[in-house]
Write a protein that holds these residues in place. Structure first.
Motif, short mmCIF file in Angstrom:
data_model
loop_
_atom_site.label_atom_id
_atom_site.label_comp_id
_atom_site.label_asym_id
_atom_site.label_seq_id
_atom_site.Cartn_x
_atom_site.Cartn_y
_atom_site.Cartn_z
N CYS A 1 0.81 -1.22 0.00
CA CYS A 1 0.00 0.00 0.00
C CYS A 1 0.84 1.26 0.00
N LEU A 2 2.02 1.21 0.57
CA LEU A 2 2.79 2.44 0.79
C LEU A 2 4.12 2.47 0.04
N VAL A 3 4.30 1.60 -0.94
CA VAL A 3 5.59 1.49 -1.60
C VAL A 3 6.07 2.82 -2.16
N SER A 4 5.25 3.56 -2.86
CA SER A 4 5.71 4.85 -3.41
C SER A 4 5.67 5.95 -2.36
N ASP A 5 4.78 5.84 -1.40
CA ASP A 5 4.68 6.84 -0.34
C ASP A 5 5.95 6.83 0.53
N VAL A 6 6.42 5.65 0.88
CA VAL A 6 7.61 5.53 1.72
C VAL A 6 8.84 6.11 1.02
N ALA A 7 8.90 6.00 -0.29
CA ALA A 7 10.05 6.53 -1.03
C ALA A 7 10.21 8.04 -0.83
N GLN A 8 9.15 8.72 -0.42
CA GLN A 8 9.18 10.17 -0.21
C GLN A 8 9.51 10.56 1.23
N ARG A 9 9.72 9.60 2.11
CA ARG A 9 9.87 9.87 3.54
C ARG A 9 11.33 9.94 3.97
N ASP A 10 11.51 10.21 5.26
CA ASP A 10 12.84 10.34 5.84
C ASP A 10 13.50 8.97 6.05
#
Length: 194
Positions: free
Chosen positions: A102-111
């Motif tokens: 669910c968060l594969v691309s979202d996590v790429a934007q995180r710290d």
């Protein structure tokens, strides 16, 4: 009167459950601390008794969601049952499923904290399907192929708005995952033969 350890643990679990649902549904940027706390039935003030930032909450929430999913997979003994269970998760956007998909691309934007958590969870996912203690390069490649097939097909199936295409993606993901699956060891851990 201070809260008991048990009550603190229960409250933290409520927050993590709510955060996992909110984040896997909408991603990091679209979710506020107030929204998570409202979903947990708590006030914003309770948040700071458990977490120091939204990023810390996010990292802990994806770890929490992954652990819940791992528990469900660990009760299944065969690789086929684990593959099928994983790829039978709900495609409904309002239901929390695997944060790895669910968060594969979202996590790429995180710290780095969040990305480090995701990386550790991905490595943990591999251990659900293969004994990594004595893994050679070819075995690891097969395990990674299986992981990519499972997480990738679930991520894409949850993204498209055509139910027929979503099912086709999952069907191909199942076939690819099973083609890369490794034998079950005598210990019941999915991996190389003992």
């Amino acid at each position: 009167m201070p809260w008991s350890r048990e009550r603190k643990h229960e409250t933290r679990t409520r927050i993590l459950d709510a955060a996992a649902r909110c984040f896997t549904r909408k991603g990091y940027d679209a979710v506020s601390i107030d929204e998570v706390m409202a979903a947990a039935g708590l006030t914003r003030g309770a948040f700071y008794a458990h977490f120091d930032s939204k990023s810390t909450l996010y990292a802990n929430a994806i770890r929490h969601a992954a652990r819940r999913g791992a528990i469900a997979l660990d009760h299944l003994e065969s690789r086929e049952a684990r593959i099928e269970a994983y790829l039978s998760q709900s495609l409904a956007k309002d239901e929390a499923t695997c944060p790895l998909a669910c968060l594969v691309s979202d996590v790429a934007q995180r710290d780095e904290q969040v990305r480090t958590t995701y990386t550790a969870l991905l490595e943990g996912f591999l251990t659900r399907f293969v004994d990594t203690s004595d893994m050679d390069t070819d075995t690891r490649k097969r395990a990674l192929g299986q992981t990519i097939a499972m997480i990738g097909s679930l991520a894409m199936a949850r993204t498209v708005n055509d139910p027929r295409l979503a099912e086709e993606l999952l069907e191909v993901g199942r076939a690819l995952a099973k083609a890369n699956a490794l034998p079950v060891s005598r210990s019941g851990v999915v991996g190389q033969e003992a």
